[in-house]
Design an enzyme around this catalytic site. Structure first.
Site, PDB file in Angstrom:
ATOM      1  N   SER A   1      -7.064  36.852 -22.539  1.00  0.00           N
ATOM      2  CA  SER A   1      -8.416  37.257 -22.745  1.00  0.00           C
ATOM      3  C   SER A   1      -9.335  36.129 -22.810  1.00  0.00           C
ATOM      4  O   SER A   1      -9.902  36.100 -23.990  1.00  0.00           O
ATOM      5  CB  SER A   1      -8.804  38.355 -23.742  1.00  0.00           C
ATOM      6  OG  SER A   1      -8.607  37.983 -25.089  1.00  0.00           O
TER       7      SER A   1
ATOM      8  N   GLU B   1      -7.312  43.948 -30.782  1.00  0.00           N
ATOM      9  CA  GLU B   1      -6.563  43.556 -31.963  1.00  0.00           C
ATOM     10  C   GLU B   1      -7.030  44.459 -33.256  1.00  0.00           C
ATOM     11  O   GLU B   1      -8.254  44.582 -33.407  1.00  0.00           O
ATOM     12  CB  GLU B   1      -6.581  42.002 -32.159  1.00  0.00           C
ATOM     13  CG  GLU B   1      -6.090  41.315 -31.158  1.00  0.00           C
ATOM     14  CD  GLU B   1      -6.868  39.890 -31.421  1.00  0.00           C
ATOM     15  OE1 GLU B   1      -6.850  39.286 -32.606  1.00  0.00           O
ATOM     16  OE2 GLU B   1      -7.033  39.311 -30.100  1.00  0.00           O
TER      17      GLU B   1
ATOM     18  N   GLU C   1       1.076  39.727 -29.181  1.00  0.00           N
ATOM     19  CA  GLU C   1       0.893  38.889 -30.717  1.00  0.00           C
ATOM     20  C   GLU C   1       1.725  39.447 -31.692  1.00  0.00           C
ATOM     21  O   GLU C   1       1.642  39.248 -32.707  1.00  0.00           O
ATOM     22  CB  GLU C   1      -0.470  39.034 -31.231  1.00  0.00           C
ATOM     23  CG  GLU C   1      -1.346  38.097 -29.984  1.00  0.00           C
ATOM     24  CD  GLU C   1      -2.911  37.864 -30.223  1.00  0.00           C
ATOM     25  OE1 GLU C   1      -3.388  38.380 -31.350  1.00  0.00           O
ATOM     26  OE2 GLU C   1      -3.673  37.090 -29.803  1.00  0.00           O
TER      27      GLU C   1
HETATM   28  O1  LIG Z   1      -9.099  37.167 -28.205  1.00  0.00           O
HETATM   29  C1  LIG Z   1      -8.445  36.383 -29.015  1.00  0.00           C
HETATM   30  O2  LIG Z   1      -8.940  36.264 -30.054  1.00  0.00           O
HETATM   31  C2  LIG Z   1      -7.109  35.757 -28.542  1.00  0.00           C
HETATM   32  C3  LIG Z   1      -6.444  35.426 -29.814  1.00  0.00           C
HETATM   33  O3  LIG Z   1      -5.895  36.558 -30.712  1.00  0.00           O
HETATM   34  O4  LIG Z   1      -6.466  36.358 -27.556  1.00  0.00           O
HETATM   35  P1  LIG Z   1      -6.473  35.372 -26.320  1.00  0.00           P
HETATM   36  O5  LIG Z   1      -5.743  34.137 -26.850  1.00  0.00           O
HETATM   37  O6  LIG Z   1      -5.675  35.945 -25.241  1.00  0.00           O
HETATM   38  O7  LIG Z   1      -7.875  34.960 -25.938  1.00  0.00           O
HETATM   39 MG   LIG Z   2     -11.098  37.346 -29.608  1.00  0.00          MG
END
Ligand SMILES: O=C(O)[C@@H](CO)OP(=O)(O)O
Ligand SMILES: [Mg+2]
Length: 431
Positions: free
Chosen positions: A44, A167, A208
């Protein structure tokens, strides 16, 4: 500081935790010592992130890194072995100049960040200090063991379920030490699995390492987590086991509204919605609660909720000092998420930490959803003294590599304080 004389650079294609290729870089110096680092990769991503170089075509669904490997073993190697380097800044500035683009897209941010992190390990070794101590000296900040933010329940782009928020993290703020925080986190993670099983929900994992049950509303997820904390014998609460959210709102923002729980929320309705979540659950931190394309709504959210929870910009700031400076001026957040590969070099990462601190923002260091066993972010967290790291669930090798590195640091530095800190420029005041 002693000079870094690089004699050889090697790059190897390895797989990340999602099974896509990434690169591991090794720098050899004149003493024969070798320093290594690997590039992580996000799913993301923010629109303004430094750009990874990917091959396109096949194999690996277009995500090959042949081009990035060639950047390292070709142009970057030629430059870095051509002369000694007196500082990380000098080396990183030369890397950026060699790339020549504003977003690292020519040589690849994945190539540059791996080289820059490996060089930082070399410079640290040259001073005789650990990486975390070298970082703390570079920043002029006191070292601190962070409160780990364990991502125990996954949704959004990190899971196949229907949960819009990405998350759901637990933060053992009330633990007395880092090892105790890790123990609490692992116990709660296991208790949450039992809670899910009891309710007939699946315990399969997201990217994750958090569980990814087939639920769809944030409230269901939060209720499950509170039950898990209780079941492990801990107290859900802001100063005991707190909750942190990364809704990663870009992914459910469409045509000016947020698509959540089968409804469309205006930005103001989202602010009220988060207010209710803060009323009902012990949430200490909200990351990307709104979308980066809805930047004008962030100050409203900060005015309404900034006194009650940390408001963290991730996709909004993408670890870039200029964007953080603008965010401090407009009151768009109260904290910045720090991911070295979003900006591309260690020097720029440290600059962003310094700018945040000077402007009264707190900071949280972060892994990426696609990870390797590299532990750079653990040392970065301790050295920055920011007091907060998110590195996924307390399970799965690429996640626990970071948490276990913190155990090592705690073990060899028994006097290091543990806990949240405010990056106020004044030192580490307890939050
Ligand atoms: O959005 C976030 O904070 C990250 C890490 O948890 O996700 P990604 O590495 O997919 O950007
Ligand atoms: Mg983030």
């Amino acid at each position: 500081m002693s000079e870094l004389r690089i004699t050889a650079i090697r790059a190897l294609q390895i797989l990340d935790s999602r099974g896509y290729p990434t690169l591991r870089v090794q720098l050899e110096i004149d003493t024969g010592a070798v320093f290594e680092a690997s590039a992580p990769s996000g799913a993301s991503t923010g629109a303004h992130e430094a750009v990874e170089l990917r091959d396109g075509g096949t194999p690996f669904s277009g995500r090959g890194v042949t081009g990035a490997l060639a950047s390292v073993t070709g142009e970057i190697s030629n430059l870095l072995t051509s002369r000694p380097w007196v500082s990380q800044r000098e080396l990183d500035e030369a890397l950026c100049a060699l790339d020549g683009t504003g977003n690292k897209s020519r040589l690849g941010a994945n190539a540059l960040v791996a080289v820059s992190m490996a060089a930082a390990r070399g410079f640290a070794a040259g001073t005789g200090h650990s990486l975390h101590t070298w970082i703390s000296q570079a920043l002029g900040r006191a070292e601190r063991l962070p409160v780990p933010h364990f991502n125990v329940l996954n949704g959004g782009q990190h899971a196949a379920n229907a949960l819009a928020f990405q998350e759901f993290m637990i933060a053992p703020v009330g633990a007395a030490t880092y090892p105790q925080a890790l123990e609490w986190g692992a116990d709660i993670y296991h208790a949450l699995a039992a809670t899910l099983r009891t309710r007939g929900l699946a315990t399969g994992l997201g990217d994750e390492g958090g569980y990814a049950p087939e639920i769809s509303s944030p409230e269901e997820a939060l209720d499950l987590i509170v039950s898990g904390i209780d079941a492990a014998g801990h107290r859900p609460g802001i100063s005991e086991v707190a909750i942190a959210l990364d809704p990663a709102a870009n992914s459910f923002f469409q045509d000016g509204s947020y698509h959540l729980n089968g409804r469309h929320y205006t930005p103001s309705q989202m602010v009220s919605y988060y207010g209710k979540l803060l009323d009902n659950y012990p949430i200490r931190s909200l990351e990307d609660p709104l979308a980066e394309d809805d930047a004008e709504s962030w100050p409203e959210l900060v005015s309404a909720l900034g006194g009650r929870a940390q408001i963290v910009g991730d996709d909004l700031f993408v670890t870039q000092a200029a964007r953080v400076t603008a965010g401090i001026r407009s009151g768009s957040a109260t904290a910045v998420l720090i991911k070295p590969n979003q900006v591309g070099t260690v020097t720029e990462t440290l600059e962003t930490l310094a700018v945040a601190s000077a402007g009264g923002f707190t900071a949280m260091v972060s892994h990426r959803s696609g990870e390797t066993t590299d532990t750079f972010v653990a040392d970065l967290t301790v050295g920055s003294g920011c007091g907060q790291l998110k590195a996924g669930a307390p399970a799965r090798g690429e996640r626990v590599a970071k948490y276990n590195r913190l155990l090592e640091i705690a073990d060899s530095n028994p006097a290091l304080p543990y806990g949240l800190a405010i990056l106020s420029g004044e030192g580490d005041t307890d939050a």
